[in-house]
Design a protein around this motif. Structure first.
Motif, PDB file in Angstrom:
ATOM      1  N   GLY A 175       0.781  -1.224   0.000  1.00 36.07           N
ATOM      2  CA  GLY A 175       0.000   0.000   0.000  1.00 36.07           C
ATOM      3  C   GLY A 175       0.816   1.279   0.000  1.00 36.07           C
ATOM      4  O   GLY A 175       0.261   2.374  -0.047  1.00 36.07           O
ATOM      5  N   GLU A 176       2.146   1.189   0.065  1.00 35.46           N
ATOM      6  CA  GLU A 176       3.006   2.373   0.100  1.00 35.46           C
ATOM      7  C   GLU A 176       3.472   2.730  -1.309  1.00 35.46           C
ATOM      8  O   GLU A 176       3.966   1.876  -2.049  1.00 35.46           O
ATOM      9  CB  GLU A 176       4.227   2.103   0.996  1.00 35.46           C
ATOM     10  N   ASP A 177       3.323   3.982  -1.678  1.00 37.39           N
ATOM     11  CA  ASP A 177       3.747   4.495  -2.973  1.00 37.39           C
ATOM     12  C   ASP A 177       5.282   4.441  -3.025  1.00 37.39           C
ATOM     13  O   ASP A 177       5.967   5.153  -2.285  1.00 37.39           O
ATOM     14  CB  ASP A 177       3.244   5.929  -3.145  1.00 37.39           C
ATOM     15  N   ILE A 178       5.815   3.603  -3.889  1.00 40.18           N
ATOM     16  CA  ILE A 178       7.263   3.399  -3.965  1.00 40.18           C
ATOM     17  C   ILE A 178       7.983   4.673  -4.395  1.00 40.18           C
ATOM     18  O   ILE A 178       9.002   5.053  -3.809  1.00 40.18           O
ATOM     19  CB  ILE A 178       7.591   2.234  -4.912  1.00 40.18           C
ATOM     20  N   ALA A 179       7.477   5.355  -5.406  1.00 39.11           N
ATOM     21  CA  ALA A 179       8.123   6.578  -5.882  1.00 39.11           C
ATOM     22  C   ALA A 179       8.143   7.635  -4.785  1.00 39.11           C
ATOM     23  O   ALA A 179       9.167   8.305  -4.575  1.00 39.11           O
ATOM     24  CB  ALA A 179       7.422   7.106  -7.133  1.00 39.11           C
ATOM     25  N   LEU A 180       7.038   7.782  -4.084  1.00 39.22           N
ATOM     26  CA  LEU A 180       6.974   8.758  -3.002  1.00 39.22           C
ATOM     27  C   LEU A 180       8.014   8.438  -1.936  1.00 39.22           C
ATOM     28  O   LEU A 180       8.734   9.326  -1.467  1.00 39.22           O
ATOM     29  CB  LEU A 180       5.573   8.806  -2.392  1.00 39.22           C
ATOM     30  N   ALA A 181       8.110   7.179  -1.552  1.00 35.58           N
ATOM     31  CA  ALA A 181       9.084   6.781  -0.531  1.00 35.58           C
ATOM     32  C   ALA A 181      10.516   7.074  -0.992  1.00 35.58           C
ATOM     33  O   ALA A 181      11.340   7.540  -0.198  1.00 35.58           O
ATOM     34  CB  ALA A 181       8.920   5.303  -0.201  1.00 35.58           C
ATOM     35  N   MET A 182      10.801   6.828  -2.254  1.00 34.35           N
ATOM     36  CA  MET A 182      12.145   7.079  -2.792  1.00 34.35           C
ATOM     37  C   MET A 182      12.445   8.579  -2.818  1.00 34.35           C
ATOM     38  O   MET A 182      13.546   9.003  -2.461  1.00 34.35           O
ATOM     39  CB  MET A 182      12.292   6.472  -4.180  1.00 34.35           C
ATOM     40  N   VAL A 183      11.481   9.380  -3.235  1.00 40.28           N
ATOM     41  CA  VAL A 183      11.677  10.837  -3.276  1.00 40.28           C
ATOM     42  C   VAL A 183      11.822  11.370  -1.853  1.00 40.28           C
ATOM     43  O   VAL A 183      12.700  12.203  -1.578  1.00 40.28           O
ATOM     44  CB  VAL A 183      10.529  11.535  -4.040  1.00 40.28           C
ATOM     45  N   GLU A 184      10.998  10.893  -0.934  1.00 43.70           N
ATOM     46  CA  GLU A 184      11.093  11.334   0.468  1.00 43.70           C
ATOM     47  C   GLU A 184      12.454  11.001   1.071  1.00 43.70           C
ATOM     48  O   GLU A 184      12.972  11.757   1.892  1.00 43.70           O
ATOM     49  CB  GLU A 184       9.987  10.681   1.307  1.00 43.70           C
ATOM     50  N   ALA A 185      13.031   9.878   0.656  1.00 44.04           N
ATOM     51  CA  ALA A 185      14.344   9.464   1.163  1.00 44.04           C
ATOM     52  C   ALA A 185      15.481  10.242   0.504  1.00 44.04           C
ATOM     53  O   ALA A 185      16.641  10.090   0.891  1.00 44.04           O
ATOM     54  CB  ALA A 185      14.533   7.961   0.937  1.00 44.04           C
ATOM     55  N   GLY A 186      15.145  11.042  -0.503  1.00 49.97           N
ATOM     56  CA  GLY A 186      16.166  11.784  -1.224  1.00 49.97           C
ATOM     57  C   GLY A 186      16.943  10.907  -2.192  1.00 49.97           C
ATOM     58  O   GLY A 186      18.060  11.228  -2.587  1.00 49.97           O
ATOM     59  N   MET A 187      16.344   9.807  -2.614  1.00 55.79           N
ATOM     60  CA  MET A 187      17.023   8.873  -3.503  1.00 55.79           C
ATOM     61  C   MET A 187      16.410   8.837  -4.898  1.00 55.79           C
ATOM     62  O   MET A 187      16.758   7.988  -5.714  1.00 55.79           O
ATOM     63  CB  MET A 187      17.034   7.468  -2.884  1.00 55.79           C
ATOM     64  N   ALA A 188      15.501   9.752  -5.175  1.00 51.00           N
ATOM     65  CA  ALA A 188      14.897   9.904  -6.502  1.00 51.00           C
ATOM     66  C   ALA A 188      14.454  11.351  -6.642  1.00 51.00           C
ATOM     67  O   ALA A 188      14.261  12.045  -5.639  1.00 51.00           O
ATOM     68  CB  ALA A 188      13.706   8.954  -6.667  1.00 51.00           C
TER      69      ALA A 188
END
Length: 110
Positions: A51-64
């Motif tokens: 249920g977690e948006d992968i792109a959002l998680a990557m952008v939030e982590a500063g990795m995308a």
């Protein structure tokens, strides 16, 4: 292959991004919902894991990076990661599209 820099020191941000993605996804099933097709006939999709948006998680982590020309969904998350100097935002880097253009010798869409 794309390097990032913190001060004068290079670090392998591509591998760091891959590790972040692998830690997020692990062995869990990924679900993708197509959102559109670009001029190169590539499918754009919103992908989730548990249920977690992968792109959002990557952008939030500063990795995308966000692609506001495609969707504004991730712009605020990128601004926050940048302000907090997370991931790639802790130093300097070349945007992925610019890096690919340099590597191939011709412009890249993203």
């Amino acid at each position: 292959r794309q390097p990032c820099y913190v001060g004068n020191r290079g670090w392998d941000c591509g591998t760091a991004a891959m590790r972040t993605l692998m830690n997020l996804v692990g062995r869990e099933p990924v679900t993708c919902e197509p959102r559109g097709i670009d001029i190169f006939s590539r499918i754009f999709a919103k992908c989730t894991v548990n249920g977690e948006d992968i792109a959002l998680a990557m952008v939030e982590a500063g990795m995308a990076v966000a692609l506001p020309e495609e969707t504004t969904d991730y712009v605020a998350a990128e601004q926050k990661a940048k302000a907090e100097k997370k991931g790639i935002w802790q130093g300097n880097f070349t945007t992925p599209s610019d890096f690919r253009e340099t590597a191939t010798g011709h412009p890249q869409a993203r």
